[in-house]
Write a protein that holds these residues in place. Structure first.
Motif, PDB file in Angstrom:
ATOM      1  N   ALA A 216       0.783  -1.183  -0.257  1.00 20.12           N
ATOM      2  CA  ALA A 216      -0.088   0.119   0.110  1.00 20.12           C
ATOM      3  C   ALA A 216       0.910   1.163  -0.077  1.00 20.12           C
ATOM      4  CB  ALA A 216      -0.747  -0.051   1.158  1.00 20.12           C
ATOM      5  N   ALA A 217       2.098   1.210   0.685  1.00 22.25           N
ATOM      6  CA  ALA A 217       2.877   2.275   0.786  1.00 22.25           C
ATOM      7  C   ALA A 217       3.362   2.815  -0.667  1.00 22.25           C
ATOM      8  CB  ALA A 217       3.839   2.163   1.657  1.00 22.25           C
ATOM      9  N   LEU A 218       3.820   1.510  -1.197  1.00 23.00           N
ATOM     10  CA  LEU A 218       4.513   1.673  -2.761  1.00 23.00           C
ATOM     11  C   LEU A 218       3.259   2.238  -3.646  1.00 23.00           C
ATOM     12  CD1 LEU A 218       6.723  -1.412  -3.057  1.00 23.00           C
ATOM     13  CD2 LEU A 218       7.316   1.023  -2.329  1.00 23.00           C
ATOM     14  N   SER A 219       1.985   1.861  -3.302  1.00 25.62           N
ATOM     15  CA  SER A 219       1.116   2.057  -4.459  1.00 25.62           C
ATOM     16  C   SER A 219       0.807   3.701  -4.208  1.00 25.62           C
ATOM     17  CB  SER A 219      -0.135   1.360  -4.069  1.00 25.62           C
ATOM     18  OG  SER A 219       0.129   0.204  -4.340  1.00 25.62           O
ATOM     19  N   GLY A 220       1.207   4.406  -2.965  1.00 20.45           N
ATOM     20  CA  GLY A 220       0.937   5.854  -2.901  1.00 20.45           C
ATOM     21  C   GLY A 220       2.215   6.682  -3.564  1.00 20.45           C
ATOM     22  N   VAL A 221       3.147   6.091  -3.829  1.00 17.76           N
ATOM     23  CA  VAL A 221       4.429   6.544  -4.331  1.00 17.76           C
ATOM     24  C   VAL A 221       3.880   7.161  -5.716  1.00 17.76           C
ATOM     25  CG1 VAL A 221       6.730   7.083  -5.035  1.00 17.76           C
ATOM     26  CG2 VAL A 221       5.846   5.656  -2.922  1.00 17.76           C
ATOM     27  N   SER A 222       4.290   8.550  -6.027  1.00 22.87           N
ATOM     28  CA  SER A 222       4.038   9.153  -7.308  1.00 22.87           C
ATOM     29  C   SER A 222       4.954   8.614  -8.302  1.00 22.87           C
ATOM     30  CB  SER A 222       4.132  10.690  -7.400  1.00 22.87           C
ATOM     31  OG  SER A 222       5.439  11.318  -6.935  1.00 22.87           O
ATOM     32  N   GLN A 223       4.369   8.433  -9.409  1.00 22.63           N
ATOM     33  CA  GLN A 223       5.369   7.804 -10.522  1.00 22.63           C
ATOM     34  C   GLN A 223       5.962   8.880 -11.229  1.00 22.63           C
ATOM     35  OE1 GLN A 223       6.046   4.609 -10.834  1.00 22.63           O
ATOM     36  NE2 GLN A 223       4.689   3.833  -9.125  1.00 22.63           N
ATOM     37  N   VAL A 224       7.070   8.391 -11.950  1.00 19.44           N
ATOM     38  CA  VAL A 224       7.946   9.529 -12.662  1.00 19.44           C
ATOM     39  C   VAL A 224       8.184   8.865 -13.708  1.00 19.44           C
ATOM     40  CG1 VAL A 224       9.976  11.352 -12.929  1.00 19.44           C
ATOM     41  CG2 VAL A 224       8.624  10.923 -10.803  1.00 19.44           C
ATOM     42  N   ASP A 225       7.893   9.594 -15.257  1.00 14.50           N
ATOM     43  CA  ASP A 225       8.129   8.924 -16.304  1.00 14.50           C
ATOM     44  C   ASP A 225       9.744   9.286 -16.562  1.00 14.50           C
ATOM     45  OD1 ASP A 225       8.207   7.774 -18.762  1.00 14.50           O
ATOM     46  OD2 ASP A 225       6.870   9.271 -19.648  1.00 14.50           O
ATOM     47  N   PHE A 226      10.498   8.462 -16.215  1.00 18.63           N
ATOM     48  CA  PHE A 226      11.987   8.804 -16.600  1.00 18.63           C
ATOM     49  C   PHE A 226      12.311   8.772 -17.921  1.00 18.63           C
ATOM     50  CE2 PHE A 226      11.728   6.886 -12.198  1.00 18.63           C
ATOM     51  CZ  PHE A 226      12.430   8.275 -11.516  1.00 18.63           C
ATOM     52  N   ASP A 227      11.686   7.523 -18.772  1.00 17.72           N
ATOM     53  CA  ASP A 227      11.941   7.651 -20.141  1.00 17.72           C
ATOM     54  C   ASP A 227      11.370   8.645 -20.843  1.00 17.72           C
ATOM     55  OD1 ASP A 227      12.988   5.107 -19.383  1.00 17.72           O
ATOM     56  OD2 ASP A 227      11.320   3.914 -19.624  1.00 17.72           O
ATOM     57  N   GLY A 228      10.324   9.250 -20.721  1.00 18.22           N
ATOM     58  CA  GLY A 228       9.628  10.295 -21.352  1.00 18.22           C
ATOM     59  C   GLY A 228      10.536  11.499 -21.025  1.00 18.22           C
ATOM     60  N   ILE A 229      11.115  11.676 -19.875  1.00 17.91           N
ATOM     61  CA  ILE A 229      12.011  12.768 -19.762  1.00 17.91           C
ATOM     62  C   ILE A 229      13.446  12.658 -20.403  1.00 17.91           C
ATOM     63  CG2 ILE A 229      13.368  14.162 -17.900  1.00 17.91           C
ATOM     64  CD1 ILE A 229      11.228  13.193 -15.740  1.00 17.91           C
ATOM     65  N   ILE A 230      13.878  11.687 -20.411  1.00 19.47           N
ATOM     66  CA  ILE A 230      15.256  11.277 -21.544  1.00 19.47           C
ATOM     67  C   ILE A 230      14.825  11.632 -22.834  1.00 19.47           C
ATOM     68  CG2 ILE A 230      16.757   9.623 -22.040  1.00 19.47           C
ATOM     69  CD1 ILE A 230      16.484   8.330 -19.197  1.00 19.47           C
ATOM     70  N   LEU A 231      13.659  11.338 -23.369  1.00 16.33           N
ATOM     71  CA  LEU A 231      13.379  11.235 -24.774  1.00 16.33           C
ATOM     72  C   LEU A 231      13.147  12.866 -24.920  1.00 16.33           C
ATOM     73  CD1 LEU A 231      10.812   8.552 -25.428  1.00 16.33           C
ATOM     74  CD2 LEU A 231      13.363   8.578 -26.097  1.00 16.33           C
ATOM     75  N   LYS A 232      12.598  13.460 -24.324  1.00 20.37           N
ATOM     76  CA  LYS A 232      12.467  14.927 -24.491  1.00 20.37           C
ATOM     77  C   LYS A 232      13.901  15.678 -24.667  1.00 20.37           C
ATOM     78  CE  LYS A 232       7.704  15.248 -22.382  1.00 20.37           C
ATOM     79  NZ  LYS A 232       6.888  16.091 -21.547  1.00 20.37           N
ATOM     80  N   VAL A 233      14.822  15.427 -23.461  1.00 20.22           N
ATOM     81  CA  VAL A 233      16.036  15.941 -23.502  1.00 20.22           C
ATOM     82  C   VAL A 233      16.863  15.823 -24.767  1.00 20.22           C
ATOM     83  CG1 VAL A 233      18.241  16.003 -22.358  1.00 20.22           C
ATOM     84  CG2 VAL A 233      16.126  16.216 -20.917  1.00 20.22           C
TER      85      VAL A 233
END
Length: 413
Positions: A216-233
């Motif tokens: 439950a604690a892991l489910s509440g952690v906000s997800q970050v799209d690391f792959d999308g950020i790398i593609l934009k850079v």
């Protein structure tokens, strides 16, 4: 050759002359040599003195000679045969002695080979005994290991499920803290909870409750799209060549111009024209321009290539900082790129405005996640494994305690 005879009477001579002398000799082939008949001539008379002359046709002395020759030849033949036989016997004796010496040598060689074979067989017997003893020891150890595994798997099969759940929880912690992979960590925790559910042990309810809280604690952690950020850079790095440099020399004339400095076309005003020309020359010798905005840095010709490569290198550093979760490095790289673009490129250009807007958007992204510092289920599972699994493996079996020490190879005899 003359034969001497004693005197005889005439009657005896006539009688002897009437007899037919016969001489036979045996040739070596067994045939008669010949028979000669001598008849006295008619009217023959004995010579005076009563002596008779030898008849030329008489062969009796030659027969004796032939017989003697035959005997000599037979003796020579016998001697030759004897010598040949003696030589053959001597050769046969030499051959027999050679054969006997060879037979003795072969017998000695065979005896040596037999002795060597016996020694080799004895060594092989010792090695075979040591190998058999080692094989028996290994078989006994294998049986002990099989008994221990059978004891573990037969008496407490749920121990394997408990160890598997502990392993899955530890792997979830590694994925969470090293890679910050929330999805994989949650899947591993769910697999660990399924393993504990298969044990059907009521004493594990507190551990399963801790695993559920971690999920439950892991489910509440906000997800970050690391792959999308790398593609934009990376996309911004490809758009650097589309940026247009700013033109800093658009206004090169003085802001305050003197209208009375124009020359006249009249010859009479040559003095005024000369004075004006002199003043114009002195005024343009040192030019002072006044600007209302802040001064922009000047860029040498053909130096924009290095500027663009520096911008690409900063964007690459930012892209590499994303999977490493280096938030400070990421922000500093993007700020440097934004400063350089605003200083050296035309801010009114559409490509530059879009580039700067994308940079500002990426600078507001947070590449770190607020993950839990620890999993509450991990210490509970580790304590259970320490109690149930490791202590069970550390207990020596009865067969191991009663088994004699293994005898080293080659020392059993």
């Amino acid at each position: 050759m003359t034969e001497h005879t004693t005197p005889t009477t005439p009657q005896e001579d006539a009688t002897r002359a009437a007899e037919i002398p016969t001489s036979s000799s045996s040739a070596p082939g067994g045939t008669a040599a010949g028979t000669t008949k001598a008849k006295p001539a008619s009217g023959a008379t004995l010579p005076p003195g009563g002596k008779a002359k030898a008849v030329p046709g008489d062969k009796k002395p030659y027969g004796a000679i032939l017989a003697a020759i035959a005997i000599i030849l037979a003796l020579l033949l016998a001697a030759a045969l004897y010598m040949y036989g003696a030589r053959q016997a001597k050769t046969q004796n030499a051959l027999n002695q050679q054969l006997q010496s060879r037979v003795e040598a072969l017998q000695q060689t065979q005896q040596q080979q037999q002795q060597q074979s016996q020694a080799a067989l004895q060594q092989q017997g010792l090695a075979l005994g040591a190998a058999q003893q080692l094989a028996a020891t290994q078989a006994r150890q294998l049986d002990e290991l099989r008994d221990k595994v059978a004891t573990i798997s037969g008496s407490d099969a749920n121990t394997w499920l408990l160890a598997q759940a502990d392993f899955l929880v530890k792997q979830a912690g590694r994925k969470l803290w090293n890679d910050q992979d929330i999805v994989t960590a949650g899947a591993l925790l769910k697999s660990a909870d399924a393993s504990l559910a298969d044990m059907n042990d009521p004493s594990l309810m507190n551990v399963r409750r801790a695993i559920t809280e971690d999920i439950a604690a892991l489910s509440g952690v906000s997800q970050v799209d690391f792959d999308g950020i790398i593609l934009k850079v990376n996309q911004l790095s490809n758009q650097v060549d589309n940026l247009r440099l700013a033109d800093n020399d658009s206004d090169e004339s003085p802001m305050d111009s003197d209208g009375g400095s124009e020359l006249s076309g009249s010859v009479r005003e040559w003095r005024q024209n000369l004075s004006k020309s002199w003043h114009n020359f002195m005024n343009d010798f040192i030019t002072i321009r006044r600007r209302d905005t802040s001064a922009e840095p000047l860029l040498a010709p053909n130096q924009d290539i290095y500027l663009r490569e520096n911008i690409r290198s900063r964007l690459l550093i930012a892209a590499q900082a994303v999977p490493r979760h280096q938030n400070e490095v990421y922000r500093q790289s993007l700020e440097s790129v934004s400063t350089w673009v605003r200083a050296y490129f035309d801010a009114d250009d559409a490509n530059t405005r879009a580039f700067l807007a994308e940079l500002d958007d990426l600078g507001q992204q947070n590449i770190t996640m607020d993950v839990p510092a620890q999993l509450s289920s991990q210490p509970l599972l580790e304590k259970l494994v320490q109690t149930r699994v490791r202590n069970l493996l550390a207990q020596p079996s009865a067969a191991t305690a009663d088994a004699p020490a293994a005898t080293p190879a080659g020392q059993g005899e």
